[in-house]
Design a protein around this motif. Structure first.
Motif, PDB file in Angstrom:
ATOM      1  N   THR A   1       0.856  -1.184   0.000  1.00 43.00           N
ATOM      2  CA  THR A   1       0.000   0.000   0.000  1.00 43.00           C
ATOM      3  C   THR A   1       0.893   1.236   0.000  1.00 43.00           C
ATOM      4  O   THR A   1       2.083   1.154   0.310  1.00 43.00           O
TER       5      THR A   1
ATOM      6  N   VAL B   1      -1.528   7.304   2.743  1.00 38.86           N
ATOM      7  CA  VAL B   1      -2.588   8.233   2.364  1.00 38.86           C
ATOM      8  C   VAL B   1      -2.017   9.648   2.429  1.00 38.86           C
ATOM      9  O   VAL B   1      -1.499  10.057   3.464  1.00 38.86           O
TER      10      VAL B   1
ATOM     11  N   SER C   1      -1.466  13.522   2.967  1.00 34.85           N
ATOM     12  CA  SER C   1      -2.031  14.566   3.803  1.00 34.85           C
ATOM     13  C   SER C   1      -1.627  15.914   3.216  1.00 34.85           C
ATOM     14  O   SER C   1      -0.555  16.049   2.631  1.00 34.85           O
TER      15      SER C   1
ATOM     16  N   SER D   1      -6.547  15.258   6.076  1.00 38.97           N
ATOM     17  CA  SER D   1      -6.275  13.929   5.548  1.00 38.97           C
ATOM     18  C   SER D   1      -7.607  13.198   5.386  1.00 38.97           C
ATOM     19  O   SER D   1      -8.478  13.299   6.260  1.00 38.97           O
TER      20      SER D   1
ATOM     21  N   THR E   1     -10.543  10.304   5.273  1.00 41.46           N
ATOM     22  CA  THR E   1     -10.849   9.099   6.048  1.00 41.46           C
ATOM     23  C   THR E   1     -11.237   7.947   5.137  1.00 41.46           C
ATOM     24  O   THR E   1     -11.168   6.795   5.525  1.00 41.46           O
TER      25      THR E   1
ATOM     26  N   HIS F   1     -10.728   6.013   1.220  1.00 42.62           N
ATOM     27  CA  HIS F   1      -9.563   5.735   0.375  1.00 42.62           C
ATOM     28  C   HIS F   1      -9.996   5.487  -1.068  1.00 42.62           C
ATOM     29  O   HIS F   1      -9.994   4.354  -1.547  1.00 42.62           O
TER      30      HIS F   1
ATOM     31  N   SER G   1      -6.448   7.319  -6.366  1.00 40.11           N
ATOM     32  CA  SER G   1      -5.583   8.468  -6.087  1.00 40.11           C
ATOM     33  C   SER G   1      -5.985   9.721  -6.849  1.00 40.11           C
ATOM     34  O   SER G   1      -5.921  10.829  -6.316  1.00 40.11           O
TER      35      SER G   1
ATOM     36  N   LEU H   1      -8.690  11.327  -5.074  1.00 41.34           N
ATOM     37  CA  LEU H   1      -8.202  11.819  -3.782  1.00 41.34           C
ATOM     38  C   LEU H   1      -7.565  13.189  -3.919  1.00 41.34           C
ATOM     39  O   LEU H   1      -7.790  14.087  -3.106  1.00 41.34           O
TER      40      LEU H   1
ATOM     41  N   GLU I   1      -8.879  16.717  -1.977  1.00 41.01           N
ATOM     42  CA  GLU I   1      -8.091  17.477  -1.019  1.00 41.01           C
ATOM     43  C   GLU I   1      -7.647  18.834  -1.555  1.00 41.01           C
ATOM     44  O   GLU I   1      -7.237  19.702  -0.781  1.00 41.01           O
TER      45      GLU I   1
END
Length: 222
Positions: free
Chosen positions: A142, A145, A147, A169, A171, A173, A176, A179, A183
């Motif tokens: 993995t 994650v 931040s 960060s 919670t 998953h 990517s 993600l 963020e």
């Protein structure tokens, strides 16, 4: 083939803000090369190791690091030649003992850190492994994650922020690519909300932390 250290050489280079820093090459007897450097930020944490600079106003406004470079080449290197790069803990302890101070101000935290990182990378190179696989002692399954730092703090000339960084960060998953999008949105929204933008492009709030936290939650939820 041997993974013992054959040579260590340090030099002064400059970072992306044209501030001098120490860079170290560690080469093993079998030719594995590890390179490490010690960039520094604008803020300083209470327990950060000491960055040894020359304080010569004629060169980089006192920020040059020739003394730290000399400490690597003349003190650290002779003590580490012949040590196996896989013995990271032993090598780090040798440098800590050579320095003998709580914050590494004798040899310079920048000298010690750069050498330590170079040793680590040389060890990974000696095993023909990417650094992350070497640190994981095998293939990674993995990835961390990510931040995101949306507000910088610390001690500055006109401001002291008790938190060094405000980090968000996820919670969940997701993939990517999704993600990154998740963020990036709160960060952009926060910049629209907060006027506290300095020349460094970092957001620095006044010391009203509890006032700021609900606003961060609001921007994330939106």
């Amino acid at each position: 083939m041997s993974s013992k250290i054959k040579s260590i050489h340090a030099r002064q280079i400059v970072d992306c803000k044209c501030r001098p820093m120490v860079e170290v090459d560690v080469v093993t007897e079998d030719g594995a090369l590890g390179r490490g450097c010690a960039p520094t930020g604008s803020s300083v944490g209470k327990f950060e190791s000491f960055v040894l600079r020359d304080n010569n106003p004629a060169e980089y406004n006192g920020l040059s690091v020739h003394h730290a470079v000399d400490n690597v080449n003349q003190i650290i290197a002779p003590a580490l030649i012949g040590k196996d790069v896989h013995n990271q803990k032993e090598i780090d302890q040798i440098m800590i003992d050579l320095d003998g101070t709580s914050d590494k101000r004798k040899l310079g935290g920048n000298a010690i850190y750069s050498t330590s990182i170079a040793v680590l990378r040389a060890a990974a190179k000696a095993e023909n492994l990417p650094l992350y696989n070497y640190l994981a002692n095998g293939p990674i399954k993995t990835v961390p994650v990510p931040s995101f730092n949306i507000i910088n703090g610390g001690h500055y000339e006109n401001l002291t922020q008790p938190f060094n960084e405000f980090i968000i960060s996820p919670t969940a998953h997701p993939p990517s690519t999704k993600l990154w999008k998740w963020e990036s949105v709160p960060s952009r929204n926060w910049r629209k909300l907060s006027p506290d933008i300095l020349a460094t492009n970092h957001l620095l709030p006044p010391p009203m932390v509890m006032y700021r936290l609900p606003k961060i939650r609001k921007r994330i939820s939106n």
